[in-house]
Design a protein around this motif. Structure first.
Motif, PDB file in Angstrom:
ATOM      1  N   TYR A 534       0.784  -1.077  -0.063  1.00  0.00           N
ATOM      2  CA  TYR A 534      -0.145  -0.106   0.163  1.00  0.00           C
ATOM      3  C   TYR A 534       1.010   0.940   0.000  1.00  0.00           C
ATOM      4  N   LEU A 535       1.935   1.283   0.902  1.00  0.00           N
ATOM      5  CA  LEU A 535       2.702   2.338   0.966  1.00  0.00           C
ATOM      6  C   LEU A 535       3.499   2.627  -0.450  1.00  0.00           C
ATOM      7  N   ASP A 536       3.923   1.640  -0.989  1.00  0.00           N
ATOM      8  CA  ASP A 536       4.670   1.444  -2.516  1.00  0.00           C
ATOM      9  C   ASP A 536       3.924   2.055  -3.518  1.00  0.00           C
ATOM     10  N   SER A 537       2.333   1.845  -3.374  1.00  0.00           N
ATOM     11  CA  SER A 537       1.368   2.409  -4.438  1.00  0.00           C
ATOM     12  C   SER A 537       1.321   3.698  -4.017  1.00  0.00           C
ATOM     13  N   LEU A 538       0.919   4.157  -2.889  1.00  0.00           N
ATOM     14  CA  LEU A 538       0.769   5.505  -2.452  1.00  0.00           C
ATOM     15  C   LEU A 538       2.170   6.442  -2.894  1.00  0.00           C
ATOM     16  N   ALA A 539       3.357   5.769  -2.708  1.00  0.00           N
ATOM     17  CA  ALA A 539       4.279   6.535  -3.086  1.00  0.00           C
ATOM     18  C   ALA A 539       4.505   6.716  -4.728  1.00  0.00           C
ATOM     19  N   ALA A 540       4.109   5.568  -5.470  1.00  0.00           N
ATOM     20  CA  ALA A 540       4.217   5.879  -7.037  1.00  0.00           C
ATOM     21  C   ALA A 540       3.088   6.652  -7.295  1.00  0.00           C
ATOM     22  N   ARG A 541       2.064   6.957  -6.720  1.00  0.00           N
ATOM     23  CA  ARG A 541       0.991   8.029  -6.937  1.00  0.00           C
ATOM     24  C   ARG A 541       1.332   9.464  -6.773  1.00  0.00           C
ATOM     25  N   LEU A 542       2.271   9.576  -5.660  1.00  0.00           N
ATOM     26  CA  LEU A 542       2.470  11.058  -5.282  1.00  0.00           C
ATOM     27  C   LEU A 542       3.806  11.679  -5.878  1.00  0.00           C
ATOM     28  N   VAL A 543       4.712  10.628  -5.829  1.00  0.00           N
ATOM     29  CA  VAL A 543       6.026  11.035  -6.272  1.00  0.00           C
ATOM     30  C   VAL A 543       6.659   9.916  -7.099  1.00  0.00           C
ATOM     31  N   PHE A 544       5.794   9.448  -7.680  1.00  0.00           N
ATOM     32  CA  PHE A 544       6.353   8.349  -8.983  1.00  0.00           C
ATOM     33  C   PHE A 544       7.447   7.424  -8.869  1.00  0.00           C
ATOM     34  N   GLN A 545       7.615   6.989  -7.685  1.00  0.00           N
ATOM     35  CA  GLN A 545       8.785   6.182  -7.700  1.00  0.00           C
ATOM     36  C   GLN A 545       8.592   5.369  -6.227  1.00  0.00           C
ATOM     37  N   LYS A 546       9.360   4.386  -5.972  1.00  0.00           N
ATOM     38  CA  LYS A 546       9.695   3.869  -4.672  1.00  0.00           C
ATOM     39  C   LYS A 546      10.556   4.538  -3.816  1.00  0.00           C
ATOM     40  N   VAL A 547      10.242   4.578  -2.455  1.00  0.00           N
ATOM     41  CA  VAL A 547      11.098   5.347  -1.759  1.00  0.00           C
ATOM     42  C   VAL A 547      12.202   4.183  -1.432  1.00  0.00           C
ATOM     43  N   ALA A 548      13.448   4.941  -0.883  1.00  0.00           N
ATOM     44  CA  ALA A 548      14.475   4.075  -0.464  1.00  0.00           C
ATOM     45  C   ALA A 548      14.129   3.126   0.573  1.00  0.00           C
ATOM     46  N   ALA A 549      14.662   1.947   0.774  1.00  0.00           N
ATOM     47  CA  ALA A 549      14.360   1.066   1.896  1.00  0.00           C
ATOM     48  C   ALA A 549      14.332   1.633   3.150  1.00  0.00           C
ATOM     49  N   PRO A 550      15.463   2.386   3.824  1.00  0.00           N
ATOM     50  CA  PRO A 550      15.391   3.060   5.101  1.00  0.00           C
ATOM     51  C   PRO A 550      14.328   4.169   5.266  1.00  0.00           C
ATOM     52  N   HIS A 551      13.931   4.843   4.293  1.00  0.00           N
ATOM     53  CA  HIS A 551      12.842   5.877   4.089  1.00  0.00           C
ATOM     54  C   HIS A 551      11.338   4.979   4.441  1.00  0.00           C
ATOM     55  N   ARG A 552      11.147   3.755   3.741  1.00  0.00           N
ATOM     56  CA  ARG A 552      10.334   3.007   3.608  1.00  0.00           C
ATOM     57  C   ARG A 552      10.139   2.625   4.940  1.00  0.00           C
ATOM     58  N   LYS A 553      11.185   2.086   5.780  1.00  0.00           N
ATOM     59  CA  LYS A 553      11.117   1.738   6.953  1.00  0.00           C
ATOM     60  C   LYS A 553      10.748   2.532   8.093  1.00  0.00           C
ATOM     61  N   ALA A 554      11.171   3.966   7.807  1.00  0.00           N
ATOM     62  CA  ALA A 554      10.717   4.888   8.632  1.00  0.00           C
ATOM     63  C   ALA A 554       9.106   5.429   8.460  1.00  0.00           C
ATOM     64  N   LEU A 555       8.706   5.138   7.303  1.00  0.00           N
ATOM     65  CA  LEU A 555       7.216   5.528   7.115  1.00  0.00           C
ATOM     66  C   LEU A 555       6.373   4.383   7.735  1.00  0.00           C
ATOM     67  N   LEU A 556       6.840   3.224   7.623  1.00  0.00           N
ATOM     68  CA  LEU A 556       6.096   1.998   8.091  1.00  0.00           C
ATOM     69  C   LEU A 556       6.026   2.179   9.880  1.00  0.00           C
ATOM     70  N   SER A 557       7.181   2.415  10.341  1.00  0.00           N
ATOM     71  CA  SER A 557       7.104   2.772  11.883  1.00  0.00           C
ATOM     72  C   SER A 557       6.237   3.886  12.140  1.00  0.00           C
ATOM     73  N   PHE A 558       6.218   4.816  11.352  1.00  0.00           N
ATOM     74  CA  PHE A 558       5.089   5.951  11.585  1.00  0.00           C
ATOM     75  C   PHE A 558       3.871   5.277  11.440  1.00  0.00           C
ATOM     76  N   LEU A 559       3.449   4.357  10.735  1.00  0.00           N
ATOM     77  CA  LEU A 559       2.051   3.722  10.538  1.00  0.00           C
ATOM     78  C   LEU A 559       2.072   2.789  11.734  1.00  0.00           C
ATOM     79  N   SER A 560       3.063   2.588  12.573  1.00  0.00           N
ATOM     80  CA  SER A 560       3.193   1.569  13.512  1.00  0.00           C
ATOM     81  C   SER A 560       2.669   0.115  12.906  1.00  0.00           C
ATOM     82  N   ALA A 561       3.371  -0.052  11.848  1.00  0.00           N
ATOM     83  CA  ALA A 561       2.961  -1.364  10.988  1.00  0.00           C
ATOM     84  C   ALA A 561       4.309  -1.958  10.353  1.00  0.00           C
TER      85      ALA A 561
END
Length: 592
Positions: A534-561
Motif C-alpha cells: 500500500y505504501l509503495d502504491s501511494l509513493a508511486a501515486r504521489l512521487v512517481f517512484q518507490k522510496v529507498a528502503a530506510p525511508h520506507r522503514k521509517a514510514l512503516l514505523s510512523f504507521l506502527s506497521a
C-alpha cells in the motif's frame, strides 16, 4: 540594481489570510513533531523552500551598487564590481569554464538519443530521484507529472511529446480554458479593464495572479506555461503594483505570452513599449530635463547583457537617454513623446548613434534594442538562465555556450534553443539537481493529487493564491526587478518550509472549498492487502517512484506497521491524511 519608486502593493486581504490560518491550520506542534521524526528518518533535508529573507537579500543588493556609483555620468566602474548577487547562481559573476562535470556532455541528433546516451553514463552527483527519462522530462518541462501525463508521454515517446509541447498552438486546452472563465479580466484589453474596474483597484491584477495558478495546474500546454514563468521572471513586472491596475494583464498577454516561444528581440521591443514596464521602472516619468535611470539600468543588467556584460555607469546613463520619450497616456496606452526625448550622440557598449532628432528618437531606441537583443553577452545571459532553469544551479559553460550560439544563429528565436537544450546530454544526466521553488512544489502537489476545477473554481483558486503568499512565492509577485531566484540557496527558510508543509496537508484534505479534491483514501486505486505494498502504491501515486528502503522503514514505523501488516481500511486507521503529506514533504517531491 535600481529599485523602482512606485510599486509597493498593499497587503491583500489580510483578514482572509488570517481566517484561513485560524480555520485550516493543523495543530502546529503536533505537525512539526510527527513530521520531524519521519522526515529525519527519510533523509529529507530542508531543501530550498520559502523566500523569507531572500527578498531582503535582493532588496539590499542595490545598496552596494548605489554606493559605488559616484558621479553616474562619468564613472567607468563596472556594476559587476558591486556584487550582491548572493541569491543567484555563481555564473552571474564568474566564469566557471568547463569545470563542472555532470557525468555526460554533448549534443545528439534527437531528444531520445540524448536521453539514451545519458542513461548509460554515471552521474557525478547521484541522488534519490528515479533516472527514468520520462519522469525527468516531465519534472523539468512541466509544473509536475500527473499519472495520466506519465502514461501519455510513455505512449507517444520523448521526441513526439516534446515536439508537441514546442508547438502549443496545436494543443487543445479545454480544462484550462474553462477554468479561466472564472477570471474574466485575464482576457481583457487595457481599455476593457478601464471600463470594467474602478481606477486604482487591484481586481484585474489579483485575477491575473490567480489565473496563473489555474493555468499551471491544468493547462495541457505545460512547456509553454514553464516558459511563460521563465520570461515573466526575466522581464519582471511585479503583480500587483499600483501602476499596474489597468495594464499589467495586457503585459502578460501581449508581451510574455505572445512571445514566450518566439523571438526574444520581439519580446524585448514589446516590453520596451509596454505601459506596465514603463510605469514599473519609472520610464513613463523620465524626461530629457530629468532623466530617470531605472529602466536604462535594468535593461542592461537584467534584461539583456547581464551584470557582467562589460558596461559601465556611463553606458547606463546613455541607455537612459536613449529611452527618454517612451511614456504612457492618461488612458494607459504607450506613446512616444518627442518633446521628452534627450538628443546628442549616445554610446552604449558597441552601439553608437548621433541621436540628433527628437522625432527620430523612437527609431534610435528600436535600433538600440535590436543591438542589445543580438549581443553575444545577451545570448550567454539568456542561455545561462535557461540552463539554470532546466539543468542545474551552476551549469557547465560548454552547455551555456552551445545554447548561446544557437540563440544567435537563429535570430534570437527561443524554440531552437530549447530543442538544442533537450538534445543535450547535460539536460538528461541532471536528474534531481534542481530544487522546486515553493510555488512549483505547490503546483506539482496539486497536479500529483489530481485536484480539478469544481463548483466554485474562482473561490477555490483565490484561497490557494493567498496560501502561496504565505511561503513567499505567489505567482508574478516578486517585487524587485530581477524576478524570483531559481537556485536552491535562495529558498531556505524554516518559516516558509512549515507553510509549505501545511499547504501539502491543506491540498490533501481539501481545505479550500470550490475545487474538486480526490479523497485521500482513494489516492491508491485497487487497495493492496498489506501495508508495505500500500505504501509503495501511494509513493508511486504521489512521487512517481518507490522510496529507498530506510525511508520506507521509517514510514512503516510512523504507521506502527510492518510490511505484511494487513490493511483493514483505505484510510490506514485514519493515518492516510498524515502519510500522504509526509511523502509530499520529502526530498522525493522537493527536487525536480
Amino acid at each position: 540594481m535600481a529599485q523602482p519608486s512606485r510599486h509597493r502593493a498593499p497587503d491583500p486581504l489580510v483578514p482572509k489570510v488570517a481566517r484561513l490560518a485560524r480555520a485550516g491550520e493543523p495543530t502546529l506542534l503536533k505537525l512539526v513533531r510527527n513530521r520531524r521524526q519521519v522526515l529525519m528518518g527519510a533523509g529529507a533535508v530542508v531543501v530550498a523552500t520559502g523566500a523569507v529573507g531572500s527578498a531582503a537579500m535582493v532588496m539590499g543588493g542595490g545598496d552596494g551598487i548605489a554606493a559605488a556609483l559616484g558621479d553616474s555620468a562619468t564613472s567607468t566602474r563596472s556594476p559587476r564590481d558591486a556584487g550582491a548577487f548572493a541569491d543567484r547562481d555563481a555564473s552571474y559573476t564568474q566564469s566557471l569554464g568547463d569545470s563542472i562535470n555532470l557525468g555526460a556532455a554533448g549534443l545528439d541528433d534527437t531528444f531520445s538519443a540524448a536521453a539514451a546516451a545519458a542513461a548509460k553514463a554515471k552521474p557525478t552527483s547521484p541522488n534519490l530521484l528515479s533516472r527514468d527519462p520520462i519522469l525527468h522530462m516531465l519534472r523539468r518541462a512541466t509544473f509536475g507529472p500527473t499519472r495520466a501525463l506519465v502514461d501519455a508521454a510513455t505512449k507517444t515517446g520523448i521526441d513526439e511529446w516534446l515536439e508537441r509541447q514546442l508547438n502549443p498552438g496545436k494543443i487543445d486546452d479545454p480544462v484550462s480554458a474553462k477554468a479561466l472563465s472564472a477570471f474574466p479580466t485575464v482576457s481583457m484589453s487595457t481599455a476593457q479593464i478601464r471600463r470594467t474596474v474602478k481606477e486604482g483597484d487591484f481586481q484585474a491584477q489579483f485575477e491575473l495572479g490567480q489565473a496563473t495558478i489555474a493555468r499551471q495546474f491544468w493547462s495541457e500546454r505545460q512547456l509553454f506555461e514553464v516558459m511563460v514563468d521563465f520570461w515573466a521572471n526575466h522581464l519582471n513586472v511585479t503583480n500587483p503594483f499600483d501602476g499596474g491596475w489597468d495594464v499589467r494583464t495586457s503585459y502578460d498577454n501581449d508581451v510574455i505570452r505572445k512571445h514566450a516561444l518566439g523571438k526574444f528581440v520581439d519580446m524585448l521591443k514589446a516590453s520596451a513599449r509596454h505601459p506596465a514596464m514603463l510605469r514599473y521602472l519609472d520610464n513613463a516619468d523620465s524626461d530629457r530635463r530629468s532623466v530617470n535611470e531605472n529602466y536604462g539600468r535594468e535593461l542592461l543588467e537584467l534584461h539583456t547583457v547581464g551584470i557582467d556584460g562589460g558596461y559601465n555607469e556611463k553606458d547606463v546613463r546613455n541607455s537612459a537617454y536613449i529611452l527618454t520619450g517612451r511614456t504612457v497616456t492618461n488612458e494607459g496606452e504607450f506613446r512616444y513623446d518627442s518633446g521628452r526625448h534627450w538628443v546628442d550622440p549616445v554610446k552604449v557598449l558597441g552601439f553608437k548613434d548621433k541621436n540628433a532628432s527628437r522625432s527620430k528618437g523612437l527609431a534610435v531606441g528600436e535600433k538600440y534594442l535590436s543591438y542589445l537583443a543580438t549581443h553575444p553577452a545577451t545570448a550567454k545571459n539568456i542561455a545561462r538562465k535557461l540552463a539554470v532553469r532546466f539543468v542545474c544551479d551552476s551549469p557547465p559553460n560548454g552547455l551555456v555556450q552551445r545554447l548561446a550560439d544557437t540563440y544567435l544563429e537563429n535570430g534570437t528565436a527561443i524554440a531552437p534553443v530549447l530543442r538544442v537544450l533537450f538534445r543535450s546530454r547535460e539536460f538528461w544526466i541532471s536528474t534531481g539537481l534542481k530544487t522546486r521553488r515553493p510555488l512549483e512544489n505547490f503546483v506539482a502537489t496539486a497536479r500529483a493529487i489530481g485536484i480539478a476545477p469544481g463548483s466554485d473554481t474562482r473561490s477555490g483558486i483565490e484561497g490557494l493564491y493567498y496560501m502561496t503568499q504565505r511561503f513567499g512565492n505567489a505567482p508574478l509577485a516578486w517585487v524587485p526587478p530581477n524576478g524570483y531566484p531559481d537556485v536552491a540557496a535562495a529558498w531556505r527558510s524554516a518559516h516558509a518550509t512549515l507553510a509549505l508543509w501545511n499547504a501539502h496537508r491543506s491540498l490533501i484534505e481539501g481545505w479550500e472549498r470550490g475545487l474538486s479534491y480526490p479523497k485521500a483514501e482513494g489516492l491508491v486505486g485497487k487497495r493492496p492487502a498489506t501495508t508495505g505494498p500500500y505504501l509503495d502504491s501511494l509513493a508511486a501515486r504521489l512521487v512517481f517512484q518507490k522510496v529507498a528502503a530506510p525511508h520506507r522503514k521509517a514510514l512503516l514505523s510512523f504507521l506502527s506497521a510492518k510490511d505484511g501488516t494487513a490493511v483493514r481500511n483505505a484510510s490506514l486507521g485514519g493515518k492516510i491524511e498524515s502519510l500522504a503529506p509526509l511523502l509530499l514533504d520529502s526530498i522525493y517531491h522537493a527536487l525536480r
